[in-house]
Design a protein around this motif. Structure first.
Motif, PDB file in Angstrom:
ATOM      1  N   VAL A 158      -7.295  64.976  -5.578  1.00 20.40           N
ATOM      2  CA  VAL A 158      -8.138  65.687  -4.320  1.00 20.40           C
ATOM      3  C   VAL A 158      -7.804  67.052  -4.336  1.00 20.40           C
ATOM      4  O   VAL A 158      -7.153  67.386  -3.554  1.00 20.40           O
ATOM      5  CB  VAL A 158      -8.674  64.954  -3.624  1.00 20.40           C
ATOM      6  CG1 VAL A 158      -9.737  65.546  -3.482  1.00 20.40           C
ATOM      7  CG2 VAL A 158      -8.353  63.621  -3.885  1.00 20.40           C
ATOM      8  N   SER A 159      -7.277  67.654  -5.605  1.00 20.53           N
ATOM      9  CA  SER A 159      -6.897  69.629  -5.463  1.00 20.53           C
ATOM     10  C   SER A 159      -7.651  70.139  -5.043  1.00 20.53           C
ATOM     11  O   SER A 159      -9.154  69.802  -4.744  1.00 20.53           O
ATOM     12  CB  SER A 159      -6.676  70.014  -6.702  1.00 20.53           C
ATOM     13  OG  SER A 159      -7.261  69.604  -7.524  1.00 20.53           O
ATOM     14  N   GLY A 160      -7.429  71.617  -4.401  1.00 22.30           N
ATOM     15  CA  GLY A 160      -8.200  72.060  -3.587  1.00 22.30           C
ATOM     16  C   GLY A 160      -9.133  71.512  -2.370  1.00 22.30           C
ATOM     17  O   GLY A 160     -10.184  72.495  -1.533  1.00 22.30           O
ATOM     18  N   LEU A 161      -8.667  70.222  -1.725  1.00 26.04           N
ATOM     19  CA  LEU A 161      -9.236  69.733  -0.373  1.00 26.04           C
ATOM     20  C   LEU A 161      -8.571  70.635   0.465  1.00 26.04           C
ATOM     21  O   LEU A 161      -9.662  70.829   2.320  1.00 26.04           O
ATOM     22  CB  LEU A 161      -8.703  68.323  -0.225  1.00 26.04           C
ATOM     23  CG  LEU A 161      -9.421  67.824   0.487  1.00 26.04           C
ATOM     24  CD1 LEU A 161     -10.950  67.861  -0.276  1.00 26.04           C
ATOM     25  CD2 LEU A 161      -9.125  66.272   0.461  1.00 26.04           C
TER      26      LEU A 161
END
Lengths: 292, 327
Positions: free
Chosen positions: B288-291
């Motif tokens: 979950v990149s950018g979270l």
């Protein structure tokens, strides 16, 4: 020779859509003196909405424009009516910094929200007319690009006449020129702001559907488009529809010609350098009016 | 807060921060703190131009990148110590800030912000598309790896993370001291006046352009040093890591959330928010990149909407009120 003509046409075709995005930004900037830092991210959202509707229901992107522009108008109207108006009311400065910060936060939220939800893979659609070309001598014109260009142009011109001729348009322009006097003349400033911002975001919604048939969308394209729109607004002078149209076409042509002669990266750099130069030497834009 | 109380807090902070690596043996946990200090340092640097002087620079990442590239290139190809390289990088950054400032400080409000982003993009694209810069191989988007030359203070290379922690702690303390010194000196008052009303300040005989340039150069120098440190710490530089637009926004965002123009605000916000990135990665993994950026964006919107002056001015005001009513 024909390769240059080809670039010119390609540049004009994409430039028309750039112009529509930038006209919205310019309108908000001219009327409310705010820069919507999330313009590109809202465009990206509109492209994803169009993509989703197309893949789910198979509706043609050129029919989706009615839906996306209506939905985005509502989002813009509500955003201004419920959130931005309160932030603006507190601001005393002429160019409110807090709105800039708020929309920067919104942009970050939207682009990374999409990244978290759908991932970083770019998506695109294949329609009946994808890849269709019109041949005229040595020149090839992409059919979806041409259709998008024509619709973008019609909408931009329609907005121009709306602002020039209609009662509401005149009220919007009056507010842009001097909000205090406009209020004294019985114009409801809050309503004008809501509608102007609604139109601004509706144009972004429209452009998203127009770009989808030939443009790959991913979470990160927003920043690029935001910035291109800023460049165009500065070139054309804030608040000027005709200026933004000219600016959009100019940026489109610079990109294609720069890409042809040098490389795409240098073409991008060229756009930014021209932007800084215009800011420095003609801060009111190439055809902007003097500040009052 | 009385003077004595302030020193007590200061003492607690000093003892805690110095003994921290002895309490935290897990290198991963120590990285949390290194990140916190780095971003607190960067936000403090931004605050000098963006907070005190009120110039909404959104391209401070460019100085970070310049610092990272200059010290790394000199270390890799000339074998120059990063300690010397970072001072040179800071000098280059300050010089560019001077050039930029002379051109762009004439612009008002949003136009100034836009021009800083434009310059960031130009330099990023330039580095991205060039394989060689000034005769040194920088390999465009791939970037440069910093070779391991053995643990040494001179090379700023260490096997553990403890040394890095102390270095960035020192940076942070010095940066905070500079920020405090500017704020309480004559320059700080001039900058605050420029922030409030530029025309009036100018009419009182203050050299507005000179003051802004000075603030911008100090800010650029500090940011560049942070970049050099970061490059040595992660042992690589590439345009997307050190010259990104997101990084610039992130630096600005801490200061804006904590309280622009206050000494403690940017630090507090960085301490609260910077670990979020590592924390989320630890919980959700890299899938979950950018979270964390989603949360940062949301936090910025909420703060601007509800307490536009930022967390620290709001909290300290509330504390004063509570004290007032207690008496």
């Amino acid at each position: 020779m024909s390769i240059y003509l080809q670039s010119l046409i390609d540049g004009l075709l994409i430039g028309g859509v750039y112009a529509t995005i930038a006209v919205g930004l310019s309108l908000a900037f001219g009327v409310m003196r705010i820069i919507n830092w999330a313009q590109g991210e809202l465009l990206m959202i509109s492209m994803f909405i169009s993509y989703w509707i197309f893949t789910k229901f198979g509706i043609d992107p050129y029919l989706i424009i009615f839906l996306t522009s209506a939905v985005m108008f509502g989002i813009g109207y509500l955003l201004q009516n419920t959130v931005l108006s309160n932030i603006l009311a507190r601001e005393t400065a002429r160019e409110p910094v807090s709105v800039l910060l708020f929309t920067a936060g919104l942009g970050m939220f939207l682009s990374n929200g999409v990244l978290a939800l759908v991932g970083s893979n770019p998506v695109s659609v294949i329609t009946r007319y994808s890849g269709k070309m019109i041949q005229a001598g040595d020149i090839y014109i992409s059919l979806p690009k041409l259709i998008s260009f024509v619709i973008a142009l019609i909408c931009t011109l329609a907005l121009y006449f709306f602002l020039q001729k209609s009662e509401m348009g005149r009220a919007i322009r009056a507010t842009a020129q001097n909000r205090r006097i406009a209020t004294l003349m019985g114009i409801n400033q809050k309503k004008i702001y809501n509608i102007a911002f609604g139109i601004s975001i509706a144009l972004v919604g429209l452009s998203g559907s127009l770009l989808l048939p030939y443009y790959t969308v991913s979470y990160s394209i927003g920043a690029t488009f935001s910035f291109k729109s800023f460049v165009i607004v500065v070139l054309g002078g804030k608040g000027s529809v005709v200026g933004a149209l000219a600016g959009g076409l100019i940026v489109g042509i610079i990109e294609k010609f720069g890409g042809l002669i040098f490389s795409d990266t240098y073409a991008q750099m060229g756009v930014f350098i021209i932007f800084v130069l215009v800011l420095l030497f003609k801060p009111n834009g190439l055809m902007g009016e003097k500040e009052m | 807060m009385s003077r004595n109380k302030k020193w007590i807090w200061f003492g607690i902070g000093a003892v805690f921060s110095i003994t921290l690596p002895m309490m935290v043996s897990n290198p991963y946990a120590l990285q949390f703190f290194i990140n916190m200090l780095l971003f607190a340092y960067l936000a403090t640097g931004w605050n000098i131009i963006g907070g005190y002087a009120g110039q909404m620079a959104l391209g401070n990442g460019v100085y970070f990148g310049i610092g990272a590239y200059v010290s790394t290139v000199l270390f890799v190809y000339e074998n120059l110590s990063p300690w010397v390289g970072m001072v040179l990088g800071g000098g280059v950054a300050a010089f560019i800030a001077l050039l930029m400032g002379r051109m762009t400080f004439r612009l008002s409000g949003s136009y100034f912000s836009l021009s800083t982003v434009a310059v960031l993009h130009v330099i990023r694209l330039f580095v991205l598309s060039s394989n060689r810069l000034f005769g040194y191989e920088t390999r465009g988007a791939q970037g440069i790896y910093v070779p391991w030359r053995g643990q040494s203070f001179l090379n700023m290379q260490f096997e553990g993370k403890t040394e890095y922690y102390y270095i960035i702690l020192a940076f942070f303390v010095i940066g905070l001291f500079i920020s405090w010194w500017i704020k309480t000196s004559r320059m700080g008052y001039y900058l605050a006046a420029i922030n409030t009303n530029q025309e009036a300040t100018s009419s009182l005989g203050v050299n507005v352009m000179g003051m802004k340039l000075k603030a911008s150069c100090i800010s650029a120098f500090m940011t560049a040093l942070g970049g050099s440190f970061y490059a040595q710490f992660i042992m690589m530089v590439d345009p997307s890591r050190v010259l990104g637009y997101d990084l610039s926004v992130q630096i600005m965002l801490y200061a804006a959330i904590g309280g622009r123009g206050t000494l403690a605000g940017p630090v507090i916000a960085a301490f609260l928010l910077a670990p979020l990135n590592d924390l989320l990665r630890a919980v959700f993994g890299t899938t979950v990149s950018g979270l964390s950026l989603v949360f940062y964006g949301l936090a910025l919107m909420l703060i601007i909407y509800f307490i536009p002056q930022g967390i620290w001015p709001y909290v300290s005001e509330k504390l004063k009120e509570m004290k007032g009513s207690a008496k």
